[in-house]
Motif scaffolding. Sequence first.
Motif, mmCIF file in Angstrom:
data_model
loop_
_atom_site.group_PDB
_atom_site.id
_atom_site.type_symbol
_atom_site.label_atom_id
_atom_site.label_comp_id
_atom_site.label_asym_id
_atom_site.label_seq_id
_atom_site.Cartn_x
_atom_site.Cartn_y
_atom_site.Cartn_z
ATOM 1 N N PHE A 1 0.838 -1.209 0.000
ATOM 2 C CA PHE A 1 0.000 0.000 0.000
ATOM 3 C C PHE A 1 0.867 1.250 0.000
ATOM 4 N N ALA A 2 1.920 1.257 0.816
ATOM 5 C CA ALA A 2 2.795 2.432 0.885
ATOM 6 C C ALA A 2 3.474 2.699 -0.452
ATOM 7 N N LEU A 3 3.929 1.629 -1.119
ATOM 8 C CA LEU A 3 4.593 1.809 -2.417
ATOM 9 C C LEU A 3 3.619 2.336 -3.468
ATOM 10 N N LEU A 4 2.429 1.769 -3.505
ATOM 11 C CA LEU A 4 1.457 2.189 -4.505
ATOM 12 C C LEU A 4 0.958 3.614 -4.236
ATOM 13 N N ALA A 5 0.570 3.886 -2.995
ATOM 14 C CA ALA A 5 0.065 5.221 -2.665
ATOM 15 C C ALA A 5 1.162 6.263 -2.809
ATOM 16 N N GLY A 6 2.387 5.917 -2.401
ATOM 17 C CA GLY A 6 3.494 6.856 -2.539
ATOM 18 C C GLY A 6 3.857 7.107 -3.989
ATOM 19 N N GLY A 7 3.857 6.053 -4.808
ATOM 20 C CA GLY A 7 4.177 6.223 -6.220
ATOM 21 C C GLY A 7 3.161 7.073 -6.946
ATOM 22 N N PHE A 8 1.884 6.787 -6.733
ATOM 23 C CA PHE A 8 0.850 7.612 -7.350
ATOM 24 C C PHE A 8 0.812 9.006 -6.720
ATOM 25 N N GLY A 9 1.243 9.089 -5.464
ATOM 26 C CA GLY A 9 1.241 10.381 -4.774
ATOM 27 C C GLY A 9 2.206 11.388 -5.359
ATOM 28 N N VAL A 10 3.207 10.910 -6.132
ATOM 29 C CA VAL A 10 4.132 11.846 -6.785
ATOM 30 C C VAL A 10 3.377 12.697 -7.798
ATOM 31 N N LYS A 11 2.601 12.048 -8.677
ATOM 32 C CA LYS A 11 1.823 12.821 -9.642
ATOM 33 C C LYS A 11 0.657 13.542 -8.978
ATOM 34 N N ALA A 12 0.214 13.060 -7.831
ATOM 35 C CA ALA A 12 -0.810 13.773 -7.084
ATOM 36 C C ALA A 12 -0.233 14.968 -6.342
ATOM 37 N N ALA A 13 1.092 15.140 -6.415
ATOM 38 C CA ALA A 13 1.799 16.291 -5.835
ATOM 39 C C ALA A 13 1.600 16.400 -4.330
ATOM 40 N N LEU A 14 1.627 15.269 -3.646
ATOM 41 C CA LEU A 14 1.571 15.297 -2.187
ATOM 42 C C LEU A 14 2.911 15.797 -1.639
ATOM 43 N N ILE A 15 2.871 16.616 -0.618
ATOM 44 C CA ILE A 15 4.100 17.048 0.041
ATOM 45 C C ILE A 15 4.720 15.844 0.725
ATOM 46 N N PRO A 16 6.020 15.582 0.577
ATOM 47 C CA PRO A 16 7.078 16.460 0.078
ATOM 48 C C PRO A 16 7.528 16.193 -1.365
ATOM 49 N N VAL A 17 6.726 15.505 -2.171
ATOM 50 C CA VAL A 17 7.136 15.205 -3.548
ATOM 51 C C VAL A 17 6.331 16.063 -4.525
ATOM 52 N N HIS A 18 6.205 17.333 -4.208
ATOM 53 C CA HIS A 18 5.323 18.230 -4.946
ATOM 54 C C HIS A 18 6.050 19.248 -5.807
ATOM 55 N N SER A 19 7.331 19.457 -5.596
ATOM 56 C CA SER A 19 7.987 20.645 -6.152
ATOM 57 C C SER A 19 8.082 20.637 -7.669
ATOM 58 N N TRP A 20 7.926 19.479 -8.310
ATOM 59 C CA TRP A 20 7.968 19.449 -9.776
ATOM 60 C C TRP A 20 6.822 20.237 -10.386
ATOM 61 N N LEU A 21 5.671 20.296 -9.686
ATOM 62 C CA LEU A 21 4.482 20.902 -10.282
ATOM 63 C C LEU A 21 4.597 22.415 -10.446
ATOM 64 N N PRO A 22 4.999 23.187 -9.411
ATOM 65 C CA PRO A 22 5.174 24.627 -9.643
ATOM 66 C C PRO A 22 6.237 24.925 -10.693
ATOM 67 N N ASP A 23 7.309 24.145 -10.721
ATOM 68 C CA ASP A 23 8.354 24.388 -11.717
ATOM 69 C C ASP A 23 7.857 24.128 -13.135
ATOM 70 N N ALA A 24 6.900 23.212 -13.282
ATOM 71 C CA ALA A 24 6.368 22.890 -14.607
ATOM 72 C C ALA A 24 5.482 24.000 -15.156
#
Length: 637
Positions: free
Chosen positions: A214-237
């Motif tokens: 669950f952690a791997l799946l939710a964390g992996g999809f959470g990157v494109k969902a821009a959850l903190i702390p894996v969010h910084s790509w979105l403002p730069d885009a």
Amino acid sequence: MEIESLRPLAAVLLPAIGVLAIVASHRRPDVREGFTILTALATFGTVASLIPPTLAGTTHVTRLGTFVPGIDLALSADPLGMVFGLLASGLWLVTSFYSIGYMRGLDEHSQTRYFAAFAGSVGSALGVAFASNLVALYIFYELLTVATYPLVAHDESDTARKAGRKYLTYTFGGGVAVLAGTVLVFWTTGTVAFTPGGIAELASADPVLARAAFALLAGGFGVKAALIPVHSWLPDAMVAPTPVSGLLHAVAVVKSGVFGIARVVLDVFGPQTVSDLGVGLPLATVAAITIVVASVIALRQDNLKRRLAYSTISQLSYIVLGLGLLSPAALVGGLLHIPAHAFMKLTLFFCAGAIHVETHTDDISEMAGIGKRMPVTMAAFAVASVGMAGLPLVAGFVSKWYLLIGSLDNGTAIFAVVLLTSGLLNIGYFWPIVYQAFFQTPEDSDAKPLVEFPMGGRRVRTDGGERPEEDEQVDDGDVEAADGRDLTDPEAEQDEVPINTAERIEPEVDPDVEPSESEGRVEVDARVEDGEYAVDRYPSDHLRDDGSDGAGDGADDSAGGEMSITEAGADDHHVDHGGPPASGWERRGFGEESTWFMLGPITVVAAGAIALGIAPKAMVFLALIQRVVADATGVAF
């Protein structure tokens, strides 16, 4: 009931065929854009034709054979997939019209590549929507990353390429986590097929392995969902063209992230197993932190697109919060916020793009009185802002109402407090934009879009300098020259020529040393007569690092020639930074502020946000979502 059908496959293949048609017609821009519209219309019609049978309980399935032993590669138009598929195909049609007005309005380069990549991105998003298992979802999830990279790096500037590399790094990293979680689920259960209510074997699997998956799946999809702390790509885009920002935020990319989390919670693990494993509350907590932190950061942004980007990070976590709370009402609210946020945020980005095309204004601090210049655009912006804050009669109210009820039903009132706090923060960073647009002029406006206290940072100009406020006193203390003379003493010998800092100072150059090609002309200070710094502010989404405007002839580009980037010199540097003209914003009447290629889509998506807020069932999305939640929880609506 499942029936064999080619319609799910057709929905995915039509955009791919459209890519070929768009590329083939690159020499004829009108034909190229005609193919774009026709492909979007055909795709939307195909997806819409699946709505009646889906609501009646029939799922159309296209089986493409066995991918690996035990895993079929199949596309399935189930209710949850239809929510995402209908949204992506419908908004692509609207965005296609808008893109024509935007790209031609700026005479953007590489328009054929842009429209082709856009079609490929939507086709990949539909593959994500109709994937029938984790393996198929992973394949289209990664294809979506590849298809959207040319759009993120469209400007071809150093900033755009850096943003593109960051986007690939983050999203491919998330994809690796998704793949690892998929392998772990298959190894544990022997299947990765989506099942309403979850895969039964996971309920009896080793809890440690199940939580890790669950952690791997939710964390992996959470990157494109821009959850903190894996969010910084979105403002730069946000360096990408504004229609691409709309694609990233409203139509495909970030929605694929939250859609993946929805699949994991509802169709892989199931709400009951998620609750038994105790992983729902941590997911909701991460979402709640993201909601508040991203909203606070949004208060600090003066660039309109970056403020909208951080708003998206916050709003996406409403969806994740509903999925983490697990109560039926919260699940409905979270899933309903997928279309609600899409309509509202696409409206906001369309408005930002129209402002940019017509006035070259990107900073909120320069938009005082702009409602007179662009009344329809700013009225639509106001409508979407009201919805983002969760006020009635707009889509955001309905979804947030379900979330509030769901958080109370779940016995976690703290999340209701988070939702209410977020609503206030939304008002805090949207209302100043609307207020100054309609009720202020450039002469009487203040810097309210920026947070002035230390949490917001110091008001430092983008060139690294800082202007003192008008009422700020300059220290008149003793000033000594290099030889020790007091330059403030009136009786001291004053034989030095005072330096006029308003004039350009040329550096001393040794005539015997020939500069290298990498050494350019250095200007120690460059100010215009009124004291303003004559340097670039935050770059707009079509300016290049080298100062060129990045605009090419669409017809020439369509002919297949590579566009040369103009070397920026002192004479051809693009100095129009936007903002109100010296005489103030001129008043424009209805329909005069921009082309209807842009105004039409703005009004359509704004009307959609209102319709979804007033009659959500008539918009189909709520009916589909209630069926999804009923299938996953057994609670009928």
